[in-house]
Design an enzyme around this catalytic site. Sequence first.
Site, PDB file in Angstrom:
ATOM      1  N   HIS A  25      21.205 -17.293  60.906  1.00  0.00           N
ATOM      2  CA  HIS A  25      21.409 -17.388  62.362  1.00  0.00           C
ATOM      3  C   HIS A  25      21.314 -18.848  62.817  1.00  0.00           C
ATOM      4  O   HIS A  25      22.191 -19.344  63.536  1.00  0.00           O
ATOM      5  CB  HIS A  25      20.359 -16.531  63.075  1.00  0.00           C
ATOM      6  CG  HIS A  25      20.437 -16.574  64.571  1.00  0.00           C
ATOM      7  ND1 HIS A  25      20.977 -15.564  65.319  1.00  0.00           N
ATOM      8  CD2 HIS A  25      20.024 -17.512  65.466  1.00  0.00           C
ATOM      9  CE1 HIS A  25      20.912 -15.872  66.599  1.00  0.00           C
ATOM     10  NE2 HIS A  25      20.325 -17.053  66.714  1.00  0.00           N
ATOM     11  N   GLU A  26      20.265 -19.529  62.400  1.00  0.00           N
ATOM     12  CA  GLU A  26      20.070 -20.916  62.830  1.00  0.00           C
ATOM     13  C   GLU A  26      21.083 -21.864  62.183  1.00  0.00           C
ATOM     14  O   GLU A  26      21.593 -22.771  62.841  1.00  0.00           O
ATOM     15  CB  GLU A  26      18.637 -21.363  62.514  1.00  0.00           C
ATOM     16  CG  GLU A  26      17.570 -20.677  63.342  1.00  0.00           C
ATOM     17  CD  GLU A  26      17.757 -20.864  64.840  1.00  0.00           C
ATOM     18  OE1 GLU A  26      18.307 -21.905  65.250  1.00  0.00           O
ATOM     19  OE2 GLU A  26      17.358 -19.965  65.602  1.00  0.00           O
ATOM     20  N   HIS A  29      24.317 -21.868  64.040  1.00  0.00           N
ATOM     21  CA  HIS A  29      24.316 -22.732  65.231  1.00  0.00           C
ATOM     22  C   HIS A  29      24.631 -24.174  64.840  1.00  0.00           C
ATOM     23  O   HIS A  29      25.478 -24.829  65.462  1.00  0.00           O
ATOM     24  CB  HIS A  29      22.942 -22.695  65.908  1.00  0.00           C
ATOM     25  CG  HIS A  29      22.648 -21.446  66.676  1.00  0.00           C
ATOM     26  ND1 HIS A  29      23.544 -20.874  67.545  1.00  0.00           N
ATOM     27  CD2 HIS A  29      21.527 -20.668  66.712  1.00  0.00           C
ATOM     28  CE1 HIS A  29      22.993 -19.797  68.094  1.00  0.00           C
ATOM     29  NE2 HIS A  29      21.780 -19.638  67.583  1.00  0.00           N
TER      30      HIS A  29
END
Length: 226
Positions: A25-26, A29
């Site tokens: 998820h990170e 980004h």
Amino acid sequence: MGDEFTLIQKIIIWTLPVLFAITVHEVAHGWAALKLGDKTAQMMGRLTLNPIKHIDPLGTILVPGLLLMFTGFMFGWAKPVPVTFQNLRNPKRDMAWVALAGPGANLVMGFFWAMIAKIGLLLAVNDVLISGPMIYMGVAGVLVNGMLMLLNLLPLPPLDGGRVLVSILPPHLAWRVEKIEPYGFFILLALLYFGIVMMILWPMMQAYMGLLAFIFDMPMQVFFIL
């Protein structure tokens, strides 16, 4: 999760899906920001799938551990990847794409874990020793990624949905929403405590699980074995 599982078994089932969910998820980004002109995450060594680089003592260790001990369900978050929005080629527009990259990664991982569960179900007839862990871990991956995706899409800063909302609102409204960010975490805690978040997310979670069950031709009940 049923009482028949020991704490060690719960940790084995949930740890890998949770670590992958919050790490990817990170990284998503940071990768989206890089593609749109911001190299901050890359320069700080955060574009890596090494979970150690993304561990947040509270969100990656303490909260998941307490949840697992008292509820049987593990959930958490990682240290946010740094993004300098001013470096983006079109900061207001690109901010939305950077924010959506995280939940988008969880959506893809949800399909991956559903496929693992499906393979486990296919193997269950001949090899229970291998199929059991695949089914349980696959279901855990579906649940964790689904909740992380949907929770982050709530239009509340500093969640990803809040950043998308700021990106699409006109400037005179966007700055008002941005002012909520320092209090966003406490608002989220209150919404969680009073069960409002689950009232909002559970119907969407059911739709998400139903879609995966349909695509992979699995009984919906498989997602409730934990």
